[in-house]
Design an enzyme around this catalytic site. Sequence first.
Site, PDB file in Angstrom:
ATOM      1  CE1 TYR A  48       6.854  16.200 -23.176  1.00 52.43           C
ATOM      2  CE2 TYR A  48       5.588  16.375 -25.205  1.00 52.43           C
ATOM      3  CZ  TYR A  48       6.661  16.759 -24.418  1.00 52.43           C
ATOM      4  OH  TYR A  48       7.542  17.692 -24.888  1.00 52.43           O
TER       5      TYR A  48
ATOM      6  CG  ASP B  89       7.009   7.813 -23.655  1.00 48.89           C
ATOM      7  OD1 ASP B  89       8.246   7.620 -23.588  1.00 48.89           O
ATOM      8  OD2 ASP B  89       6.517   8.952 -23.540  1.00 48.89           O
TER       9      ASP B  89
ATOM     10  CG  HIS C  65      -1.700   1.235   1.398  1.00 50.25           C
ATOM     11  ND1 HIS C  65      -1.674   1.982   2.542  1.00 50.25           N
ATOM     12  CD2 HIS C  65      -2.519   1.878   0.540  1.00 50.25           C
ATOM     13  CE1 HIS C  65      -2.463   3.034   2.394  1.00 50.25           C
ATOM     14  NE2 HIS C  65      -2.984   2.996   1.181  1.00 50.25           N
TER      15      HIS C  65
ATOM     16  CG  ASN D 137       5.918   9.075 -19.714  1.00 50.86           C
ATOM     17  OD1 ASN D 137       6.349   8.042 -20.184  1.00 50.86           O
ATOM     18  ND2 ASN D 137       6.267  10.265 -20.171  1.00 50.86           N
TER      19      ASN D 137
END
Length: 142
Positions: free
Chosen positions: A130, A30, A22, A132
Amino acid sequence: MLKGLNPLLSPELLSTLRAMGHGDELAIVDGNYPGLEHARRLVRLDGHHLIPVLDAVLSVLPIDDFVPEAIFRSTVGKDRDALDPVHEEIIACCGRHEPKQSVVPLLGPDFYPRVKAAHTVIQTSEPRLYANVILKKGVIYP
């Protein structure tokens, strides 16, 4: 192969997801991301794009609901609010699995250190820039 599990969830990836605790974070990045350089643990899913991998991971990974923000995405350069099509797809995918969670944009200076601190990085072959995302693992309630 197992019943009911997305075949993108490789044995190595399933073991890693199960081992996370947790609050641990998982980055899915990418094909252009410097995964080997930034990852404490790197799982490669070559040949697969980000959204199918994100969908597979979210099919088994609980997202943290103890914190106000648990899903993050990279931004287009320094424009925090710009949404490339891949960001819209990330938001839609996360919304299907975690409708109560928003996807928070993080600028590079905040995003990259968080990836470096992540429990694991999954490197995809996503060609879009971008593309990600970071997920904070939650709990399974009794």
